[in-house]
Design a protein around this motif. Structure first.
Motif, PDB file in Angstrom:
ATOM      1  N   LYS A 101     -29.580  29.375  35.913  1.00  0.00           N
ATOM      2  CA  LYS A 101     -29.724  27.926  35.999  1.00  0.00           C
ATOM      3  C   LYS A 101     -28.893  27.433  37.264  1.00  0.00           C
ATOM      4  O   LYS A 101     -29.490  26.477  37.787  1.00  0.00           O
ATOM      5  CB  LYS A 101     -28.939  27.302  34.675  1.00  0.00           C
ATOM      6  CG  LYS A 101     -29.258  25.979  34.632  1.00  0.00           C
ATOM      7  CD  LYS A 101     -28.735  25.363  33.116  1.00  0.00           C
ATOM      8  CE  LYS A 101     -28.871  23.983  33.224  1.00  0.00           C
ATOM      9  NZ  LYS A 101     -28.207  23.401  31.765  1.00  0.00           N
ATOM     10  N   ARG A 102     -27.889  28.030  37.707  1.00  0.00           N
ATOM     11  CA  ARG A 102     -26.972  27.502  38.694  1.00  0.00           C
ATOM     12  C   ARG A 102     -27.733  27.779  40.151  1.00  0.00           C
ATOM     13  O   ARG A 102     -27.735  27.023  41.022  1.00  0.00           O
ATOM     14  CB  ARG A 102     -25.781  28.302  38.855  1.00  0.00           C
ATOM     15  CG  ARG A 102     -24.704  27.602  37.928  1.00  0.00           C
ATOM     16  CD  ARG A 102     -23.134  28.246  38.182  1.00  0.00           C
ATOM     17  NE  ARG A 102     -23.090  29.647  38.050  1.00  0.00           N
ATOM     18  CZ  ARG A 102     -22.649  30.031  36.979  1.00  0.00           C
ATOM     19  NH1 ARG A 102     -22.357  29.433  36.142  1.00  0.00           N
ATOM     20  NH2 ARG A 102     -22.426  31.532  36.775  1.00  0.00           N
ATOM     21  N   GLN A 103     -28.565  28.881  40.089  1.00  0.00           N
ATOM     22  CA  GLN A 103     -29.213  29.002  41.396  1.00  0.00           C
ATOM     23  C   GLN A 103     -30.800  29.318  41.221  1.00  0.00           C
ATOM     24  O   GLN A 103     -31.250  30.229  41.129  1.00  0.00           O
ATOM     25  CB  GLN A 103     -28.918  30.315  42.271  1.00  0.00           C
ATOM     26  CG  GLN A 103     -27.300  29.883  42.816  1.00  0.00           C
ATOM     27  CD  GLN A 103     -27.073  31.228  43.480  1.00  0.00           C
ATOM     28  OE1 GLN A 103     -27.170  32.510  43.171  1.00  0.00           O
ATOM     29  NE2 GLN A 103     -26.159  30.940  44.520  1.00  0.00           N
ATOM     30  N   PRO A 104     -31.765  28.463  40.607  1.00  0.00           N
ATOM     31  CA  PRO A 104     -32.787  28.717  39.739  1.00  0.00           C
ATOM     32  C   PRO A 104     -33.751  29.035  40.999  1.00  0.00           C
ATOM     33  O   PRO A 104     -35.097  29.802  40.459  1.00  0.00           O
ATOM     34  CB  PRO A 104     -33.171  27.186  39.258  1.00  0.00           C
ATOM     35  CG  PRO A 104     -32.456  26.612  40.199  1.00  0.00           C
ATOM     36  CD  PRO A 104     -31.278  26.859  40.484  1.00  0.00           C
ATOM     37  N   ILE A 105     -33.626  28.695  42.298  1.00  0.00           N
ATOM     38  CA  ILE A 105     -34.862  29.449  43.316  1.00  0.00           C
ATOM     39  C   ILE A 105     -34.430  30.364  44.323  1.00  0.00           C
ATOM     40  O   ILE A 105     -35.022  30.474  45.251  1.00  0.00           O
ATOM     41  CB  ILE A 105     -35.418  27.936  43.728  1.00  0.00           C
ATOM     42  CG1 ILE A 105     -34.356  27.009  44.545  1.00  0.00           C
ATOM     43  CG2 ILE A 105     -36.045  27.178  42.862  1.00  0.00           C
ATOM     44  CD1 ILE A 105     -34.897  26.110  45.324  1.00  0.00           C
ATOM     45  N   SER A 106     -33.402  30.895  44.003  1.00  0.00           N
ATOM     46  CA  SER A 106     -32.705  31.940  44.629  1.00  0.00           C
ATOM     47  C   SER A 106     -33.484  33.221  44.656  1.00  0.00           C
ATOM     48  O   SER A 106     -33.956  33.626  43.620  1.00  0.00           O
ATOM     49  CB  SER A 106     -31.243  31.924  44.814  1.00  0.00           C
ATOM     50  OG  SER A 106     -31.051  32.694  43.609  1.00  0.00           O
ATOM     51  N   LEU A 107     -33.425  33.924  45.673  1.00  0.00           N
ATOM     52  CA  LEU A 107     -34.068  35.285  45.969  1.00  0.00           C
ATOM     53  C   LEU A 107     -33.288  36.134  44.798  1.00  0.00           C
ATOM     54  O   LEU A 107     -33.824  36.944  43.909  1.00  0.00           O
ATOM     55  CB  LEU A 107     -33.759  35.806  47.160  1.00  0.00           C
ATOM     56  CG  LEU A 107     -35.026  35.500  48.093  1.00  0.00           C
ATOM     57  CD1 LEU A 107     -34.573  36.018  49.697  1.00  0.00           C
ATOM     58  CD2 LEU A 107     -36.405  35.343  47.803  1.00  0.00           C
ATOM     59  N   GLU A 108     -31.671  35.936  44.798  1.00  0.00           N
ATOM     60  CA  GLU A 108     -31.199  36.735  43.814  1.00  0.00           C
ATOM     61  C   GLU A 108     -31.616  36.488  42.146  1.00  0.00           C
ATOM     62  O   GLU A 108     -31.488  37.528  41.620  1.00  0.00           O
ATOM     63  CB  GLU A 108     -29.451  36.419  43.825  1.00  0.00           C
ATOM     64  CG  GLU A 108     -28.853  36.822  45.100  1.00  0.00           C
ATOM     65  CD  GLU A 108     -29.287  35.863  46.281  1.00  0.00           C
ATOM     66  OE1 GLU A 108     -28.879  36.030  47.441  1.00  0.00           O
ATOM     67  OE2 GLU A 108     -29.874  34.786  46.261  1.00  0.00           O
ATOM     68  N   THR A 109     -31.771  35.139  41.898  1.00  0.00           N
ATOM     69  CA  THR A 109     -32.312  34.841  40.646  1.00  0.00           C
ATOM     70  C   THR A 109     -33.472  35.421  40.338  1.00  0.00           C
ATOM     71  O   THR A 109     -33.938  36.098  39.213  1.00  0.00           O
ATOM     72  CB  THR A 109     -32.201  33.402  40.411  1.00  0.00           C
ATOM     73  OG1 THR A 109     -30.944  32.779  40.396  1.00  0.00           O
ATOM     74  CG2 THR A 109     -32.888  32.885  39.145  1.00  0.00           C
ATOM     75  N   LEU A 110     -34.594  35.515  41.376  1.00  0.00           N
ATOM     76  CA  LEU A 110     -35.693  36.207  40.970  1.00  0.00           C
ATOM     77  C   LEU A 110     -35.643  37.643  40.896  1.00  0.00           C
ATOM     78  O   LEU A 110     -36.170  38.095  39.928  1.00  0.00           O
ATOM     79  CB  LEU A 110     -36.741  35.705  42.373  1.00  0.00           C
ATOM     80  CG  LEU A 110     -38.014  36.300  42.356  1.00  0.00           C
ATOM     81  CD1 LEU A 110     -38.694  35.920  41.227  1.00  0.00           C
ATOM     82  CD2 LEU A 110     -38.769  35.861  43.577  1.00  0.00           C
ATOM     83  N   SER A 111     -34.864  38.275  41.806  1.00  0.00           N
ATOM     84  CA  SER A 111     -34.689  39.577  41.569  1.00  0.00           C
ATOM     85  C   SER A 111     -34.175  39.948  40.154  1.00  0.00           C
ATOM     86  O   SER A 111     -34.255  40.998  39.716  1.00  0.00           O
ATOM     87  CB  SER A 111     -33.820  40.159  42.578  1.00  0.00           C
ATOM     88  OG  SER A 111     -33.448  41.382  42.587  1.00  0.00           O
ATOM     89  N   SER A 112     -32.827  39.242  39.876  1.00  0.00           N
ATOM     90  CA  SER A 112     -32.416  39.486  38.402  1.00  0.00           C
ATOM     91  C   SER A 112     -33.301  39.166  37.275  1.00  0.00           C
ATOM     92  O   SER A 112     -33.673  40.012  36.510  1.00  0.00           O
ATOM     93  CB  SER A 112     -31.309  38.376  38.080  1.00  0.00           C
ATOM     94  OG  SER A 112     -30.460  38.525  37.128  1.00  0.00           O
ATOM     95  N   ILE A 113     -34.247  38.249  37.226  1.00  0.00           N
ATOM     96  CA  ILE A 113     -35.155  38.029  36.321  1.00  0.00           C
ATOM     97  C   ILE A 113     -36.175  39.120  36.215  1.00  0.00           C
ATOM     98  O   ILE A 113     -36.443  39.739  35.151  1.00  0.00           O
ATOM     99  CB  ILE A 113     -36.095  36.585  36.397  1.00  0.00           C
ATOM    100  CG1 ILE A 113     -35.030  35.464  36.427  1.00  0.00           C
ATOM    101  CG2 ILE A 113     -37.302  36.856  35.642  1.00  0.00           C
ATOM    102  CD1 ILE A 113     -35.715  34.121  36.830  1.00  0.00           C
ATOM    103  N   ARG A 114     -36.509  39.505  37.405  1.00  0.00           N
ATOM    104  CA  ARG A 114     -37.485  40.818  37.489  1.00  0.00           C
ATOM    105  C   ARG A 114     -36.851  41.884  36.893  1.00  0.00           C
ATOM    106  O   ARG A 114     -37.531  42.833  36.228  1.00  0.00           O
ATOM    107  CB  ARG A 114     -38.058  40.945  39.204  1.00  0.00           C
ATOM    108  CG  ARG A 114     -38.971  40.052  39.501  1.00  0.00           C
ATOM    109  CD  ARG A 114     -39.108  40.228  40.815  1.00  0.00           C
ATOM    110  NE  ARG A 114     -40.458  39.504  41.362  1.00  0.00           N
ATOM    111  CZ  ARG A 114     -40.564  39.245  42.865  1.00  0.00           C
ATOM    112  NH1 ARG A 114     -40.090  40.092  43.524  1.00  0.00           N
ATOM    113  NH2 ARG A 114     -41.811  38.606  43.108  1.00  0.00           N
ATOM    114  N   ALA A 115     -35.453  42.238  37.239  1.00  0.00           N
ATOM    115  CA  ALA A 115     -34.976  43.435  36.711  1.00  0.00           C
ATOM    116  C   ALA A 115     -34.679  43.231  35.098  1.00  0.00           C
ATOM    117  O   ALA A 115     -35.096  44.398  34.488  1.00  0.00           O
ATOM    118  CB  ALA A 115     -33.367  43.451  37.194  1.00  0.00           C
TER     119      ALA A 115
END
Length: 356
Positions: A80-94
Motif C-alpha cells: 500500500k505504501r508503494q503501490p506502483i513500484s517494481l519492488e511491490t510488483l515483484s513481491s506480489i508475484r512472489a
C-alpha cells in the motif's frame, strides 16, 4: 450446510486448506477458534495461513501439531505504501507463485476485504469460499462459493464460514497461543523490576484502531492510579518506544503506571500473568480474552454483541447512546465519552474482588 464435504472418495492425500486473514491482531485472534476446531477435527490436514508479517507471532508454535502448518507472509501494508513500484510488483508475484505452488484444495477468505479476496484468488485453490455478505461487498465477486452466516459474534461467524466451506459443522475450540522462551524470560525480567516480590499487575491498553474507539488518556490514567492505590502495578501497553498516548496515561496516573513497549510475543507472555486487562475494542483486549484473563472492555461505535470479549470473565461498558459506526472518525465517539473513570474503576474492582 452450505457445501459438500471437502473429503471425497479416492483422495490420495489429506486436503490442503488456506486461511486468508491478514490482520489485524484482534481479527486474527477472532478467526483462530474456528481454525482450532478444524485442526482438532482433522489433525492430518495441511492448514496454511496468509497473514501480515507483524501478526505472524500469533500463529508461531513449537507444538508437535501447531494450529497451522505454514504461514505465508503477505506484506500488504508495504504494498500500500508503494503501490506502483517494481519492488511491490515483484513481491506480489512472489506471493502468488508461492501460494499457487502449494496446490490448495480450498481457500477461505475470513477477512472479507477486497485485498484479502484478491490474495485468496491468487492462490488458485480448487475452491474459493467467503462470506455472502463480506465487509467490503466487491470481495464477494471473487468467491466461487458464498457462505451465509447468521451468528451474532464474529468468532461464531468464523465457525459458520469455515465450517460451511468444508461442509461440516464447527464450534469454537480453545486456542493455544505460542509460548516463546525468550519472551517469557523478558517478561520475568520486566516483572522483577516493575512488580517485584510477586506483586499483582494489571495491563492498560489505551490505543485503538481509530480515534472514535479511543477512550481518553486522562481517564485511563485515573484508572491506573486507582489500581496502584489498591496495590496493583499498572502497566501501560505501548505500541512503540516513545508512544505519546501511553506516556500520557502514565502522566495522568501521577507516575504510578509504567510504560511497557513490547512485541506481539512479549505481549502474549505478559498478558498470561495479568490479573486484569482494561482496554477498548482493540487487539490486546481480544488477546486477553483468548488467554482467559479478566477484562474490562470499553465499547463505543463497535458492537460488543459482535466484537466483545469471548470466553472469559468480563465487564463490558457501553453507553446507551452509542451507535454502530465503523467510519474512522478521529474524535472519540460521544457515547464512549459518557463512560466515566469511576464506572471503569468499579468494574475493575468487581472483577478483581475474588482475588484481592
Amino acid at each position: 450446510m452450505n457445501s459438500q464435504p471437502l473429503i471425497s472418495s479416492g483422495r490420495s492425500r489429506p486436503p490442503r486448506v488456506l486461511i486468508v486473514r491478514i490482520g489485524a491482531m484482534g481479527d486474527v485472534l477472532h478467526a483462530m477458534p474456528a481454525v482450532a476446531a478444524l485442526r482438532q477435527r482433522h489433525p492430518d490436514w495441511f492448514i496454511g495461513w496468509a497473514i501480515d508479517p507483524c501478526w505472524r507471532e500469533l500463529l508461531q508454535s513449537s507444538a508437535a501439531r501447531p494450529l497451522v502448518d505454514r504461514c505465508y507472509v503477505v506484506p500488504t501494508r508495504e504494498w500500500k505504501r508503494q503501490p506502483i513500484s517494481l519492488e511491490t510488483l515483484s513481491s506480489i508475484r512472489a506471493v502468488r507463485r508461492e501460494l499457487r505452488g502449494e496446490q490448495f484444495d480450498l481457500c477461505v477468505d475470513m477477512q472479507g476485504s477486497i485485498r484479502s479476496s484478491m490474495i485468496g484468488w491468487m492462490a488458485g485453490a480448487g475452491k474459493f469460499a467467503g462470506s455472502a455478505d463480506p465487509r467490503e461487498q466487491p470481495a464477494r465477486w471473487m468467491y466461487g462459493e458464498k457462505i451465509q452466516m447468521s451468528a451474532a459474534h464474529v468468532i461464531d461467524q468464523g465457525c459458520e464460514l469455515l465450517g460451511g466451506a468444508v461442509g461440516e459443522s464447527l464450534t469454537p475450540a480453545k486456542v493455544e497461543l505460542p509460548v516463546d522462551d525468550a519472551a517469557e524470560a523478558w517478561r520475568d525480567e520486566l516483572l522483577s523490576q516493575a512488580a517485584p516480590e510477586g506483586r499483582k499487575f494489571a495491563i492498560i491498553a489505551p490505543s485503538a484502531g481509530w480515534g472514535a474507539k479511543q477512550w481518553p488518556a486522562e481517564r485511563y490514567g485515573a484508572v491506573a492510579a486507582a489500581l496502584a492505590q489498591a496495590g496493583y502495578v499498572p502497566l501501560v501497553n505501548a505500541v512503540f518506544v516513545g508512544d505519546i498516548l501511553a506516556n500520557s496515561v502514565v502522566d495522568a496516573s501521577g507516575g504510578t503506571a509504567v510504560v511497557v513497549p513490547c512485541s506481539v510475543g512479549q505481549l502474549i507472555a505478559l498478558t498470561r500473568r495479568a490479573s486484569l486487562v482494561v482496554a477498548g475494542d482493540t487487539g490486546p483486549l481480544h488477546l486477553a480474552a483468548a488467554l482467559e484473563r479478566p477484562v474490562v472492555a470499553l465499547f463505543g461505535p463497535t458492537d460488543p454483541a459482535r466484537n466483545g470479549p469471548y470466553g472469559t470473565a468480563s465487564r463490558v461498558l457501553r453507553h446507551a447512546s452509542s451507535k454502530k459506526d465503523h467510519t474512522r472518525h478521529a474524535a472519540t465517539e460521544e457515547g464512549l465519552m459518557q463512560i466515566t473513570a469511576e464506572e471503569v474503576i468499579a468494574a475493575a474492582f468487581d472483577l478483581l474482588q475474588p482475588t484481592r
